[in-house]
Design a protein around this motif. Structure first.
Motif, short mmCIF file in Angstrom:
data_model
loop_
_atom_site.label_atom_id
_atom_site.label_comp_id
_atom_site.label_asym_id
_atom_site.label_seq_id
_atom_site.Cartn_x
_atom_site.Cartn_y
_atom_site.Cartn_z
N LEU A 195 0.73 -1.34 0.36
CA LEU A 195 -0.28 -0.51 -0.05
C LEU A 195 0.56 1.43 -0.31
O LEU A 195 1.92 1.36 0.62
CB LEU A 195 -1.19 0.25 1.51
N VAL A 196 0.69 2.34 -1.24
CA VAL A 196 1.06 3.65 -0.58
C VAL A 196 0.20 4.26 -1.12
O VAL A 196 -0.23 4.36 -1.34
CB VAL A 196 2.51 4.02 -2.22
N ILE A 197 0.60 5.65 0.59
CA ILE A 197 -0.36 6.13 0.12
C ILE A 197 0.28 7.95 0.21
O ILE A 197 1.88 8.32 0.24
CB ILE A 197 -1.47 6.37 1.84
N ALA A 198 -0.48 8.53 -0.70
CA ALA A 198 0.55 9.98 -0.86
C ALA A 198 -0.70 11.44 -0.06
O ALA A 198 -1.44 11.05 -1.47
CB ALA A 198 0.88 10.27 -2.48
N ASN A 199 -0.27 11.72 0.61
CA ASN A 199 -0.77 12.99 1.18
C ASN A 199 -1.94 12.81 1.50
O ASN A 199 -3.28 13.43 0.88
CB ASN A 199 -1.46 14.10 0.90
N GLY A 200 -2.73 11.52 2.48
CA GLY A 200 -3.88 10.46 1.91
C GLY A 200 -3.59 10.42 4.00
O GLY A 200 -2.78 10.14 4.16
N VAL A 201 -4.99 10.04 3.58
CA VAL A 201 -5.20 9.53 5.32
C VAL A 201 -5.97 8.38 6.20
O VAL A 201 -7.22 7.44 5.49
CB VAL A 201 -5.78 11.09 6.22
N HIS A 202 -6.09 7.58 7.21
CA HIS A 202 -6.35 6.38 7.94
C HIS A 202 -7.58 7.44 8.58
O HIS A 202 -7.42 8.59 9.25
CB HIS A 202 -5.29 5.79 8.41
N PRO A 203 -7.83 6.45 8.01
CA PRO A 203 -9.48 6.87 8.83
C PRO A 203 -9.92 7.41 10.18
O PRO A 203 -10.57 8.41 10.84
CB PRO A 203 -11.27 5.86 8.68
N VAL A 204 -9.36 6.72 10.74
CA VAL A 204 -9.33 7.04 12.85
C VAL A 204 -8.50 8.15 13.03
O VAL A 204 -9.15 8.77 13.94
CB VAL A 204 -8.67 5.64 13.51
N PRO A 205 -6.83 8.46 12.43
CA PRO A 205 -6.52 9.41 13.70
C PRO A 205 -7.58 10.77 12.74
O PRO A 205 -7.50 11.70 12.84
CB PRO A 205 -5.04 9.20 12.32
N PHE A 206 -7.59 10.66 11.38
CA PHE A 206 -8.54 11.61 10.60
C PHE A 206 -9.92 12.13 11.51
O PHE A 206 -10.00 13.04 11.20
CB PHE A 206 -8.54 11.50 8.76
N GLN A 207 -10.72 11.11 11.72
CA GLN A 207 -11.70 11.39 12.14
C GLN A 207 -11.17 12.12 13.85
O GLN A 207 -12.13 13.61 14.26
CB GLN A 207 -12.86 9.94 12.16
N ASN A 208 -9.91 11.73 14.10
CA ASN A 208 -9.95 12.17 16.06
C ASN A 208 -9.34 13.57 15.37
O ASN A 208 -10.34 14.22 16.09
CB ASN A 208 -8.81 11.75 16.42
N ALA A 209 -9.05 13.94 13.99
CA ALA A 209 -8.15 15.31 14.02
C ALA A 209 -9.49 16.22 13.71
O ALA A 209 -9.62 17.45 14.44
CB ALA A 209 -7.25 15.66 12.96
N LEU A 210 -10.46 15.45 12.57
CA LEU A 210 -11.33 16.46 12.48
C LEU A 210 -12.04 16.48 14.21
O LEU A 210 -12.83 17.84 13.82
CB LEU A 210 -12.61 16.36 11.01
#
Length: 301
Positions: free
Chosen positions: A125-140
């Motif tokens: 898996l390669v991600i370029a400036n994208g987010v895993h749902p858990v850390p992203f939801q926490n930050a949102l």
């Protein structure tokens, strides 16, 4: 468009899609998934650097470009988007797992969903400036800097946003693209390519329906959300078991570092490379460097 790139039409899950391809179809597959407000052209700068060793496929995802654009919001549930990507691996992979899936922005969300549910379909898996749902939801939900940077999500979800985005020859869409970002890569030819891909109100509706279908909750700045207001995300079902490369343009103003804080807890094997002099559009700004990092990652035992 470079000579190495071709546009193909395909039918998966009973619907018609368009995809940009590069390389020898007999070589291992890399599936490349774009985000908002792009289309398959998000990868046109980087594919020539990858195509010597891999067969690269960058589809217009559902609702984008020349691909199928259902009108219903429910058609953009993550389960549906993930099913499209899994079917494309089956279509182009000749019965073998893909070497990798690369996801950027919303394409990263689909790539992570594939890693959670279909880890047997690809190897890395390669991600370029994208987010895993858990850390992203926490930050949102925190009501801090990421919440403030993501207020546009609520605007996009509102009725009529598609009409505003196409008005005045897509002026608002280009503002979303360029706000606090380096747009020196956006040539007149690329600008017209994006305008053609977006099309009219019916074309843009599918793009914003990705946001409307998402369960993510965005706090108002300074007003954190309570845990009971958030979607239930079970960490046990949101783990990346395969080798994972996260590339991060440090000057991104849409996705901030806090949006990936703690991602290591959800990954068995993750490498993070921060890239100076690049922002959210790192695939356009530094395609050769990004491609080299991807190739080096895929070449490791």
């Amino acid at each position: 468009m470079p000579d190495a790139l071709k546009t193909e039409r395909l039918t998966v899950n009973g619907q018609t899609f368009s995809a940009l391809t590069a390389g020898d179809p007999e070589k291992p597959l890399i599936l490349c998934l774009h985000g908002f407000p792009e289309y398959s052209g998000a990868f046109e700068d980087i594919l020539p650097f990858l195509a010597g060793e891999y067969f690269c496929v960058a589809p217009d995802q559902r609702g984008y470009g020349e691909s199928w654009k259902p009108a219903e919001v429910a058609a953009y549930a993550m389960s549906e988007l993930m099913a499209d990507a899994a079917a494309m691996i089956a279509h182009f992979g000749r019965g073998k797992p893909a070497a990798a899936v690369i996801g950027h922005d919303w394409g990263a969300a689909v790539a992570y969903a594939l890693a959670f549910r279909h880890a047997d379909k690809f190897e890395r898996l390669v991600i370029a400036n994208g987010v895993h749902p858990v850390p992203f939801q926490n930050a949102l939900a925190a009501g801090g800097a990421q919440s403030a940077a993501s207020q546009y999500i609520e605007w996009l979800r509102a009725d009529g946003s598609e009409s505003a985005l196409v008005a005045e020859d897509h002026a608002r869409m280009f503002r979303i693209f360029s706000e606090n970002m380096d747009m020196s890569w956006m040539t007149p030819e690329k600008r017209q390519g994006y305008r053609d891909a977006w099309g009219d109100v019916d074309g843009v509706r599918g793009m914003v329906n990705w946001y409307r279908a998402s369960a993510l909750k965005v706090a108002k700045p300074g007003v954190p959300l309570t845990p009971d207001a958030l979607p239930r995300l079970n960490p046990k079902h949101l783990r990346v078991s395969m080798p994972h490369l996260l590339l991060w343009g440090l000057e991104d103003t849409a996705l901030l570092p806090e949006a990936r804080q703690g991602i290591e807890r959800f990954c068995d094997n993750i490498e993070i490379h921060e890239i100076e002099g690049a922002d959210h559009w790192l695939l356009h700004q530094q395609p050769e460097r990004v491609a080299r990092l991807v190739l080096d990652f895929l070449a490791r035992p």
